[in-house]
Design an enzyme around this catalytic site. Structure first.
Site, PDB file in Angstrom:
ATOM      1  N   HIS A  72       0.838  -1.202   0.000  1.00 26.29           N
ATOM      2  CA  HIS A  72       0.000   0.000   0.000  1.00 26.29           C
ATOM      3  C   HIS A  72       0.873   1.252   0.000  1.00 26.29           C
ATOM      4  O   HIS A  72       1.706   1.437   0.872  1.00 26.29           O
ATOM      5  CB  HIS A  72      -0.935   0.020   1.214  1.00 26.29           C
ATOM      6  N   TYR A 200      -9.771   5.444   6.807  1.00 27.41           N
ATOM      7  CA  TYR A 200     -10.031   5.815   8.201  1.00 27.41           C
ATOM      8  C   TYR A 200     -11.147   6.862   8.183  1.00 27.41           C
ATOM      9  O   TYR A 200     -11.048   7.851   7.462  1.00 27.41           O
ATOM     10  CB  TYR A 200      -8.781   6.417   8.852  1.00 27.41           C
ATOM     11  N   PRO A 292      -5.347   0.515  18.346  1.00 32.04           N
ATOM     12  CA  PRO A 292      -4.967   0.050  16.996  1.00 32.04           C
ATOM     13  C   PRO A 292      -5.103   1.111  15.895  1.00 32.04           C
ATOM     14  O   PRO A 292      -4.744   0.861  14.758  1.00 32.04           O
ATOM     15  CB  PRO A 292      -5.912  -1.124  16.749  1.00 32.04           C
ATOM     16  N   LYS A 296       0.076   0.071  15.067  1.00 33.50           N
ATOM     17  CA  LYS A 296       1.420  -0.023  15.626  1.00 33.50           C
ATOM     18  C   LYS A 296       1.659  -1.249  16.506  1.00 33.50           C
ATOM     19  O   LYS A 296       2.804  -1.599  16.786  1.00 33.50           O
ATOM     20  CB  LYS A 296       1.707   1.232  16.465  1.00 33.50           C
ATOM     21  N   TYR A 384       3.390   6.475  10.349  1.00 34.79           N
ATOM     22  CA  TYR A 384       2.558   5.334   9.950  1.00 34.79           C
ATOM     23  C   TYR A 384       3.418   4.250   9.295  1.00 34.79           C
ATOM     24  O   TYR A 384       3.271   3.067   9.597  1.00 34.79           O
ATOM     25  CB  TYR A 384       1.458   5.794   8.985  1.00 34.79           C
TER      26      TYR A 384
HETATM   27  P1  FAS Z   1       0.087 -11.607  21.878  1.00 30.75           P
HETATM   28  O1  FAS Z   1      -0.935 -11.216  22.899  1.00 30.75           O
HETATM   29  O2  FAS Z   1      -0.293 -11.663  20.436  1.00 30.75           O
HETATM   30  O3  FAS Z   1       0.677 -13.057  22.237  1.00 30.75           O
HETATM   31  C1  FAS Z   1       0.956 -13.420  23.575  1.00 30.75           C
HETATM   32  C2  FAS Z   1       0.846 -14.940  23.670  1.00 30.75           C
HETATM   33  O4  FAS Z   1       1.209 -15.317  25.005  1.00 30.75           O
HETATM   34  C3  FAS Z   1      -0.581 -15.427  23.429  1.00 30.75           C
HETATM   35  O5  FAS Z   1      -0.585 -16.448  22.462  1.00 30.75           O
HETATM   36  C4  FAS Z   1      -1.026 -15.930  24.797  1.00 30.75           C
HETATM   37  O6  FAS Z   1      -1.896 -17.042  24.709  1.00 30.75           O
HETATM   38  C5  FAS Z   1       0.298 -16.310  25.441  1.00 30.75           C
HETATM   39  N1  FAS Z   1       0.252 -16.290  26.914  1.00 30.75           N
HETATM   40  C6  FAS Z   1      -0.363 -15.390  27.707  1.00 30.75           C
HETATM   41  N2  FAS Z   1      -0.167 -15.716  29.006  1.00 30.75           N
HETATM   42  C7  FAS Z   1       0.600 -16.850  29.026  1.00 30.75           C
HETATM   43  C8  FAS Z   1       1.117 -17.670  30.056  1.00 30.75           C
HETATM   44  N3  FAS Z   1       0.894 -17.379  31.331  1.00 30.75           N
HETATM   45  N4  FAS Z   1       1.844 -18.758  29.714  1.00 30.75           N
HETATM   46  C9  FAS Z   1       2.092 -19.041  28.404  1.00 30.75           C
HETATM   47  N5  FAS Z   1       1.615 -18.296  27.376  1.00 30.75           N
HETATM   48  C10 FAS Z   1       0.872 -17.214  27.693  1.00 30.75           C
HETATM   49  N6  FAS Z   1      -2.420  -4.383  16.471  1.00 30.75           N
HETATM   50  C11 FAS Z   1      -2.434  -3.753  15.278  1.00 30.75           C
HETATM   51  O7  FAS Z   1      -1.373  -3.310  14.820  1.00 30.75           O
HETATM   52  N7  FAS Z   1      -3.614  -3.605  14.574  1.00 30.75           N
HETATM   53  C12 FAS Z   1      -4.807  -4.108  15.060  1.00 30.75           C
HETATM   54  O8  FAS Z   1      -5.851  -3.970  14.432  1.00 30.75           O
HETATM   55  C13 FAS Z   1      -4.836  -4.776  16.291  1.00 30.75           C
HETATM   56  N8  FAS Z   1      -6.006  -5.308  16.789  1.00 30.75           N
HETATM   57  C14 FAS Z   1      -5.992  -5.937  18.013  1.00 30.75           C
HETATM   58  C15 FAS Z   1      -7.170  -6.503  18.577  1.00 30.75           C
HETATM   59  C16 FAS Z   1      -7.143  -7.130  19.836  1.00 30.75           C
HETATM   60  C17 FAS Z   1      -8.417  -7.724  20.415  1.00 30.75           C
HETATM   61  C18 FAS Z   1      -5.938  -7.206  20.559  1.00 30.75           C
HETATM   62  C19 FAS Z   1      -5.893  -7.872  21.929  1.00 30.75           C
HETATM   63  C20 FAS Z   1      -4.765  -6.666  20.006  1.00 30.75           C
HETATM   64  C21 FAS Z   1      -4.790  -6.040  18.741  1.00 30.75           C
HETATM   65  N9  FAS Z   1      -3.627  -5.514  18.156  1.00 30.75           N
HETATM   66  C22 FAS Z   1      -3.612  -4.893  16.962  1.00 30.75           C
HETATM   67  C23 FAS Z   1      -2.385  -5.615  18.813  1.00 30.75           C
HETATM   68  C24 FAS Z   1      -1.870  -6.996  18.555  1.00 30.75           C
HETATM   69  O9  FAS Z   1      -1.697  -7.190  17.183  1.00 30.75           O
HETATM   70  C25 FAS Z   1      -0.602  -7.113  19.342  1.00 30.75           C
HETATM   71  O10 FAS Z   1       0.207  -5.960  19.198  1.00 30.75           O
HETATM   72  C26 FAS Z   1       0.192  -8.336  18.997  1.00 30.75           C
HETATM   73  O11 FAS Z   1      -0.622  -9.455  19.136  1.00 30.75           O
HETATM   74  C27 FAS Z   1       1.401  -8.377  19.920  1.00 30.75           C
HETATM   75  O12 FAS Z   1       1.957  -9.605  19.831  1.00 30.75           O
HETATM   76  P2  FAS Z   1       2.556 -10.303  21.141  1.00 30.75           P
HETATM   77  O13 FAS Z   1       3.355  -9.307  21.891  1.00 30.75           O
HETATM   78  O14 FAS Z   1       3.190 -11.542  20.641  1.00 30.75           O
HETATM   79  O15 FAS Z   1       1.326 -10.616  22.103  1.00 30.75           O
HETATM   80  C1  PHB Z   2      -6.632  -4.162  10.388  1.00 28.57           C
HETATM   81  O1  PHB Z   2      -6.643  -4.406   9.168  1.00 28.57           O
HETATM   82  O2  PHB Z   2      -6.985  -5.005  11.252  1.00 28.57           O
HETATM   83  C2  PHB Z   2      -6.170  -2.806  10.843  1.00 28.57           C
HETATM   84  C3  PHB Z   2      -5.523  -1.965   9.948  1.00 28.57           C
HETATM   85  C4  PHB Z   2      -5.104  -0.710  10.371  1.00 28.57           C
HETATM   86  C5  PHB Z   2      -5.343  -0.316  11.676  1.00 28.57           C
HETATM   87  C6  PHB Z   2      -5.979  -1.166  12.586  1.00 28.57           C
HETATM   88  C7  PHB Z   2      -6.399  -2.418  12.161  1.00 28.57           C
HETATM   89  O3  PHB Z   2      -4.947   0.932  12.081  1.00 28.57           O
END
Ligand code: FAS
Ligand code: PHB
Length: 389
Positions: A72, A200, A292, A296, A384
């Site tokens: 993009h 957005y 989100p 980032k 971004y």
């Molecule tokens: P994660 O949370 O992905 O992974 C952590 C792992 O540790 C999980 O698999 C969990 O099961 C495991 N764990 C937890 N406790 C444990 C324990 N006690 N023992 C063993 N394992 C354990 N970011 C964006 O950039 N764009 C988005 O649109 C976006 N949407 C999101 C929506 C939601 C609902 C959430 C919660 C986050 C979102 N994020 C988004 C942010 C997301 O992408 C995170 O930044 C990303 O998953 C970070 O990755 P990790 O740090 O690996 O953490």
């Molecule tokens: C997504 O595609 O899930 C997405 C993209 C951009 C954002 C947040 C979520 O800023």
């Protein structure tokens, strides 16, 4: 058992760190409390910066990303019915890649399985011990059997609700938090996106985001109250509310269909400082959370892993502790830039129920400055696409 680095969590941070260490001959084990399918079922990030792309290549997990990811050159902001485009390539010379976190996680899981590095899923009661000394240990239970892992370092990659950050004595850690008075109601559907680029949307009814995973799979978000119940949002209601927030062109192009995932996520800004405690290092959501809006979250996890993997490699290959000693300060400098940008994008584009008329005017003035000033648009674009290291 013994290893060099014990990694808690098999999300993007843990898997990426594990692969980078393995490719440099550093033994590591990943302990994950969920099943692989559960981890893959969580629909999260969609946009990745070049730094994450480069790390996935370095981890040997980038082939499908380059084949299926969508480059993009810019993004669109629809404000009060008028579209404005932010041209990343023209303003920064850089682009972003649209490729879902689910696929990144799947590619990393497959790369790890292919190299035979150990991962233990469905572990219970993970506990961290003696990370303030030179012989840290991790204990866990699997299928009723207790296991202790002796290691040199522990990487806490277990997300916001994980055990790692909570294992640090409260007088050794400081946290900063801002909780937003709304959430994002997300929907995933096998329907073509309304636009070639993300849109957005700032609207009096609330923020919306039109994103995608592929030319045939779309991801949409609606700002919603934290009191909302997902069961009160059948697909038809979601599509109808989204339509009200779009402009005519997007409404005409919107293809609706059955949701394959629908969920509500709260929005918060959160940082824990420092990110190192003796032999325990926090990375990714275990250390910080961003709303989100700035895309980032996943990218910050990748930049933490870039610093942390290099620190471990320098320690084992060159017996240097410089990377380890500077990990927290280096990572946090980048974290706070992303926290500010994500907060700024969120405050600029969402409706805040408690905002006064003056605050609303400031919001609109902020956006108008971005639309009218190349300098302001460049400031948005360079954050971004990801600031240089
Ligand atoms: P994660 O949370 O992905 O992974 C952590 C792992 O540790 C999980 O698999 C969990 O099961 C495991 N764990 C937890 N406790 C444990 C324990 N006690 N023992 C063993 N394992 C354990 N970011 C964006 O950039 N764009 C988005 O649109 C976006 N949407 C999101 C929506 C939601 C609902 C959430 C919660 C986050 C979102 N994020 C988004 C942010 C997301 O992408 C995170 O930044 C990303 O998953 C970070 O990755 P990790 O740090 O690996 O953490
Ligand atoms: C997504 O595609 O899930 C997405 C993209 C951009 C954002 C947040 C979520 O800023």
């Amino acid at each position: 058992m013994r290893t060099q680095v014990a990694i808690i969590g098999a999300g993007p941070a843990g898997l990426l760190l594990g692969q980078l260490l393995h490719r440099h001959g550093i033994d590591n084990i990943i302990l994950e409390r969920q099943t692989p399918d559960y981890v893959l079922s969580r629909i999260r990030a969609g946009v990745i910066e070049q730094v994450a792309v480069d790390l996935l290549d370095e981890a040997g997990a980038g082939e499908r990303m380059h084949r299926e990811g969508l480059v993009h050159d810019g993004t669109q902001i629809l404000a009060d019915g008028v579209r404005h485009r932010i041209d990343f390539r023209e303003l920064t010379g850089k682009t972003v890649l649209v490729y879902g976190q689910t696929e990144i996680t799947r590619d990393l899981m497959e790369a790890r399985a292919a190299c035979g590095a150990p991962s233990v899923y469905e572990v219970e009661d993970v506990s961290l011990h003696d990370f303030d000394g030179h012989k840290p240990r991790v204990r866990y239970r699997k299928d009723g059997r207790e296991t202790e892992v002796e290691c040199d370092f522990i990487a806490g990659c277990d997300g916001f609700h994980g055990v790692s950050r909570k294992s640090v004595p409260s007088d050794h850690i400081k946290t900063y938090e801002r909780v937003y008075p709304f959430g994002w109601l997300g929907l995933l559907s096998d329907t073509p996106p309304v636009s070639d680029e993300l849109i957005y949307v700032r609207h009096s009814l609330g923020f919306a985001l039109c994103s995608m995973r592929s030319p045939t799979r779309s991801r949409y978000y609606l700002q919603c109250s934290l009191a909302e119940d997902i069961d009160a949002w059948p697909d038809d209601r979601f599509w109808s509310e989204l339509r009200m927030r779009l402009d005519r062109d997007a409404r005409d192009k919107l293809v609706t269909g059955r949701s394959i995932e629908k969920s509500i996520a709260p929005l918060r800004s959160f940082v824990a400082e420092p990110m190192r405690f003796g032999r325990l290092f926090l990375a990714g959501d275990a250390a910080h959370i961003v709303p989100p809006t700035g895309a980032k979250g996943l990218n910050l996890a990748a930049s933490d892993v870039r610093y942390l993997s290099q620190a471990f490699i320098d320690f084992y290959m060159s017996k240097s502790t410089a990377g380890i000693d500077h990990y927290s300060s280096r990572a946090l400098a980048r974290v706070w830039q992303a926290e500010r940008f994500s907060w700024w994008m969120t405050t600029m584009l969402h409706t805040f129920p408690e905002n006064s008329g003056f605050d609303q005017k400031l919001q609109r003035a902020e956006l108008d400055y971005v639309f009218r000033s190349k300098v302001a648009a460049t400031a948005l674009a360079e954050q971004y696409v990801g600031l240089p290291f």
